[in-house]
Design a protein around this motif. Structure first.
Motif, mmCIF file in Angstrom:
data_model
loop_
_atom_site.group_PDB
_atom_site.id
_atom_site.type_symbol
_atom_site.label_atom_id
_atom_site.label_comp_id
_atom_site.label_asym_id
_atom_site.label_seq_id
_atom_site.Cartn_x
_atom_site.Cartn_y
_atom_site.Cartn_z
ATOM 1 N N CYS A 64 15.483 20.779 13.835
ATOM 2 C CA CYS A 64 14.484 19.819 13.346
ATOM 3 C C CYS A 64 13.168 20.150 14.045
ATOM 4 O O CYS A 64 12.944 19.733 15.180
ATOM 5 C CB CYS A 64 14.938 18.395 13.650
ATOM 6 S SG CYS A 64 13.833 17.136 12.992
ATOM 7 N N GLY A 65 12.353 20.961 13.373
ATOM 8 C CA GLY A 65 11.112 21.417 14.004
ATOM 9 C C GLY A 65 11.450 22.311 15.185
ATOM 10 O O GLY A 65 12.246 23.229 15.077
ATOM 11 N N ARG A 66 10.873 21.996 16.338
ATOM 12 C CA ARG A 66 11.161 22.805 17.523
ATOM 13 C C ARG A 66 12.342 22.266 18.325
ATOM 14 O O ARG A 66 12.659 22.790 19.384
ATOM 15 C CB ARG A 66 9.917 22.950 18.401
ATOM 16 C CG ARG A 66 9.365 21.658 18.895
ATOM 17 C CD ARG A 66 8.064 21.859 19.668
ATOM 18 N NE ARG A 66 7.873 20.678 20.495
ATOM 19 C CZ ARG A 66 7.730 20.706 21.796
ATOM 20 N NH1 ARG A 66 7.727 21.838 22.438
ATOM 21 N NH2 ARG A 66 7.576 19.592 22.483
ATOM 22 N N PHE A 67 12.976 21.241 17.826
ATOM 23 C CA PHE A 67 14.111 20.643 18.510
ATOM 24 C C PHE A 67 15.411 20.952 17.775
ATOM 25 O O PHE A 67 15.415 21.223 16.580
ATOM 26 C CB PHE A 67 13.950 19.116 18.618
ATOM 27 C CG PHE A 67 12.758 18.720 19.432
ATOM 28 C CD1 PHE A 67 12.816 18.741 20.815
ATOM 29 C CD2 PHE A 67 11.583 18.340 18.816
ATOM 30 C CE1 PHE A 67 11.714 18.386 21.582
ATOM 31 C CE2 PHE A 67 10.474 17.983 19.568
ATOM 32 C CZ PHE A 67 10.539 18.002 20.955
ATOM 33 N N THR A 68 16.489 20.864 18.500
ATOM 34 C CA THR A 68 17.820 20.995 17.908
ATOM 35 C C THR A 68 18.557 19.696 18.157
ATOM 36 O O THR A 68 18.670 19.247 19.300
ATOM 37 C CB THR A 68 18.595 22.171 18.547
ATOM 38 O OG1 THR A 68 17.883 23.379 18.301
ATOM 39 C CG2 THR A 68 19.988 22.280 17.958
ATOM 40 N N TYR A 69 19.023 19.089 17.093
ATOM 41 C CA TYR A 69 19.804 17.869 17.214
ATOM 42 C C TYR A 69 21.289 18.219 17.186
ATOM 43 O O TYR A 69 21.709 19.131 16.498
ATOM 44 C CB TYR A 69 19.471 16.899 16.077
ATOM 45 C CG TYR A 69 18.253 16.068 16.372
ATOM 46 C CD1 TYR A 69 18.382 14.769 16.836
ATOM 47 C CD2 TYR A 69 16.975 16.596 16.214
ATOM 48 C CE1 TYR A 69 17.261 14.008 17.127
ATOM 49 C CE2 TYR A 69 15.856 15.844 16.506
ATOM 50 C CZ TYR A 69 16.003 14.551 16.960
ATOM 51 O OH TYR A 69 14.900 13.802 17.264
ATOM 52 N N TYR A 70 22.052 17.465 17.946
ATOM 53 C CA TYR A 70 23.500 17.635 17.999
ATOM 54 C C TYR A 70 24.144 16.423 17.372
ATOM 55 O O TYR A 70 23.689 15.292 17.557
ATOM 56 C CB TYR A 70 23.964 17.772 19.457
ATOM 57 C CG TYR A 70 23.464 19.041 20.079
ATOM 58 C CD1 TYR A 70 24.236 20.196 20.066
ATOM 59 C CD2 TYR A 70 22.193 19.107 20.652
ATOM 60 C CE1 TYR A 70 23.763 21.376 20.615
ATOM 61 C CE2 TYR A 70 21.717 20.278 21.197
ATOM 62 C CZ TYR A 70 22.508 21.409 21.181
ATOM 63 O OH TYR A 70 22.037 22.576 21.716
ATOM 64 N N ARG A 71 25.192 16.695 16.614
ATOM 65 C CA ARG A 71 25.947 15.579 16.023
ATOM 66 C C ARG A 71 27.431 15.880 16.155
ATOM 67 O O ARG A 71 27.864 17.032 16.177
ATOM 68 C CB ARG A 71 25.539 15.318 14.587
ATOM 69 C CG ARG A 71 25.899 16.390 13.619
ATOM 70 C CD ARG A 71 25.578 15.942 12.179
ATOM 71 N NE ARG A 71 25.655 17.097 11.313
ATOM 72 C CZ ARG A 71 24.626 17.658 10.728
ATOM 73 N NH1 ARG A 71 23.428 17.171 10.874
ATOM 74 N NH2 ARG A 71 24.790 18.729 9.980
ATOM 75 N N LEU A 72 28.175 14.817 16.238
ATOM 76 C CA LEU A 72 29.614 14.893 16.399
ATOM 77 C C LEU A 72 30.274 15.321 15.095
ATOM 78 O O LEU A 72 29.828 14.932 14.016
ATOM 79 C CB LEU A 72 30.127 13.503 16.804
ATOM 80 C CG LEU A 72 31.542 13.363 17.273
ATOM 81 C CD1 LEU A 72 31.791 14.197 18.516
ATOM 82 C CD2 LEU A 72 31.820 11.899 17.568
ATOM 83 N N ARG A 73 31.307 16.126 15.192
ATOM 84 C CA ARG A 73 32.136 16.467 14.033
ATOM 85 C C ARG A 73 33.387 15.596 14.128
ATOM 86 O O ARG A 73 34.365 15.972 14.760
ATOM 87 C CB ARG A 73 32.506 17.947 14.052
ATOM 88 C CG ARG A 73 31.310 18.859 13.829
ATOM 89 C CD ARG A 73 31.705 20.305 13.687
ATOM 90 N NE ARG A 73 32.577 20.453 12.527
ATOM 91 C CZ ARG A 73 33.693 21.208 12.533
ATOM 92 N NH1 ARG A 73 34.073 21.859 13.601
ATOM 93 N NH2 ARG A 73 34.429 21.306 11.461
#
Length: 102
Positions: A64-73
């Motif tokens: 997301c832009g210059r960031f990386t988001y983490y989400r649970l699987r």
């Protein structure tokens, strides 16, 4: 029988910081900056833990832009819960099986 995939998942979740990350991601997707704020861990340490969780298939990333988001699987945790539920169901009301020695 516990497969190597399940063993890797258990190893990934056995660390207290990684388990904390999983609990945080259960509520919302977060970037590393958020996770540093929430856990108090250093970014490099946190990145190493996130790599272990990614490799075990517990989390996935979303740029997301210059960031990386983490989400649970969640399907990974559902599979693990099903595995342990099966173990518990097999022993719940049954007498303990015992093989004869000798």
């Amino acid at each position: 029988m516990l497969t190597s995939v399940n063993a890797e998942l258990l190893r990934a979740l056995a660390d207290p910081l990684r388990l904390r990350i999983v609990c945080l991601l259960a509520h919302e997707s977060l970037c590393t900056t958020h996770l540093v704020e929430e856990t108090g861990a250093r970014q490099t340490n946190l990145s190493n833990h996130l790599r272990v969780l990614r490799e075990a298939g517990v989390v996935e990333t979303e740029p997301c832009g210059r960031f990386t988001y983490y989400r649970l699987r969640p399907e990974m945790l559902t599979d693990l819960a099903t595995f342990f539920g099966g173990l518990a169901d097999g022993r719940h009301d049954a007498p303990v099986a015992r093989r004869p020695c000798g």
